[in-house]
Enzyme design. Sequence first.
Site, PDB file in Angstrom:
ATOM      1  N   ASN A  82       1.812   4.014   1.575  1.00  4.93           N
ATOM      2  CA  ASN A  82       2.441   4.210   2.786  1.00  4.93           C
ATOM      3  C   ASN A  82       3.446   3.265   3.385  1.00  4.93           C
ATOM      4  OD1 ASN A  82       0.646   2.042   4.008  1.00  4.93           O
ATOM      5  ND2 ASN A  82       0.378   3.570   6.259  1.00  4.93           N
ATOM      6  N   LYS A  83       3.714   2.147   3.214  1.00  4.42           N
ATOM      7  CA  LYS A  83       4.432   1.530   3.330  1.00  4.42           C
ATOM      8  C   LYS A  83       5.697   1.416   2.702  1.00  4.42           C
ATOM      9  CE  LYS A  83       1.251  -1.307   4.507  1.00  4.42           C
ATOM     10  NZ  LYS A  83       1.009  -2.160   6.325  1.00  4.42           N
ATOM     11  N   GLN A  84       6.578   0.757   3.324  1.00  2.74           N
ATOM     12  CA  GLN A  84       8.616   1.278   2.692  1.00  2.74           C
ATOM     13  C   GLN A  84       8.313   1.017   1.198  1.00  2.74           C
ATOM     14  OE1 GLN A  84       7.009  -1.205   4.610  1.00  2.74           O
ATOM     15  NE2 GLN A  84       9.555  -0.486   6.564  1.00  2.74           N
ATOM     16  N   MET A  85       7.842   0.742   0.691  1.00  3.30           N
ATOM     17  CA  MET A  85       7.597   0.655  -1.073  1.00  3.30           C
ATOM     18  C   MET A  85       6.193   0.264  -1.471  1.00  3.30           C
ATOM     19  SD  MET A  85       9.321  -2.903  -2.801  1.00  3.30           S
ATOM     20  CE  MET A  85       7.985  -3.263  -4.030  1.00  3.30           C
ATOM     21  N   TYR A 115       0.639  -1.300  -0.241  1.00  2.94           N
ATOM     22  CA  TYR A 115       0.249   0.162   0.174  1.00  2.94           C
ATOM     23  C   TYR A 115       0.912   1.862  -0.506  1.00  2.94           C
ATOM     24  CZ  TYR A 115      -3.919   3.484   1.283  1.00  2.94           C
ATOM     25  OH  TYR A 115      -4.628   4.400   1.664  1.00  2.94           O
TER      26      TYR A 115
END
Length: 375
Positions: A186-189, A184
């Site tokens: 907002n995750k790291q990638m 998603y």
Amino acid sequence: MTSVDTDRINLSAPWIDERDEELVLEVLRSGWLSLGPTGPRFEALIADAVGAPYAAAVSSGTAGLHLCMHLVGVEPGDEVITSSYSFVASANCAIYMGATPVFADIDPHTYNLDPAAVEAAITPRTKALVAVDIFGYPAEYDELIAICERHGIALVEDSCEALGAKYKGKPLGSHGYPATWAFYPNKQMTTGEGGAVTTHDEAQHELIVSLRNQGRLETSSWLQHGRLGYNYRLDDLSAALGIGQIEKLDRILEARREVARRYDDLLADVDVETPLADDEDHVRSWFVYVVKLPAGVDRDGVMARLAEQGIATAPYLPSIHLQSYMRERYGFAEGMLPVSEDCSARTMALPFHARLERSDQERVAEALRGALQGV
Ligand SMILES: *Cc1c(COP(=O)(O)O)cnc(C)c1O
């Protein structure tokens, strides 16, 4: 107030560059938008990044957790232990199977499952443990694995917040158990929406691949289905974005680490508990920057003061067992999980992403200091 002071500082932001655009355009122009060659290319990169032999891309982290429940044979009437101080998907995956989520309490500093509490929550009906690496900090795997082995319980890793983290010197995902990842924005990638399941067993991988593709078997044609499955595929446009992201994952993770380091410095004399530092056994992959306010502080008031100055924050994370649907369905109430509940009442995520500027972080630190003095 100058205009600079009122610029909004967002909670999160993906890092998208020209390489990502190029890769997505390539797939778009090829006309092969799903089940093409891009998915397997992306999967090979994920498997390599986490040190697992197999990776299956899926449509979300939640879908991946659901498929992991199939993988370990969770059935109606079973119990699945997880953390309440997590995202709802960690528990919902059990409910999708007709199983009951059972919450064990957490450690107040790591915010991860307390192994002793996990062991105390085991009953004859316990089928699986969903261990969460909350905020990218690795769970206590040696202890959790020992408990699972002692009681004959399956272990699934919810590593949706922890791509790139290391436990005892090895990447999460490489320790032999099925692990779920999420992409998603907002995750790291990110892949927009998306996720992956990594496994260490060919038969498990084949089951995931079949279940995500409507239960088709390796040998069957498009309209033949060997089992009840789902459409949990990741499309090739998303996979292309994932390739661009994973190519620069090391840079993204290093930038996030640097942003976290700056917050640690800027908040050194502010009356909050900053995130637990790494040690030899636990190397965090920075997902969010969450601080714990002193007991008794009006968190909503602090958040409102920051919002007035254009600074986004979020009450990460509410305890899952106190969500309204959980209370209604299972009769859960306050007092069940004192540590989770206390953390849920006091923790707060600050703006955090790979390209957050130092000047913005200074504004956040100043605003937080002021808000804490004023409440
Ligand atoms: C993000 C996340 C997931 C999966 O989220 P999706 O939005 O379905 O990709 C699962 N568990 C945790 C702990 C998460 O943070």
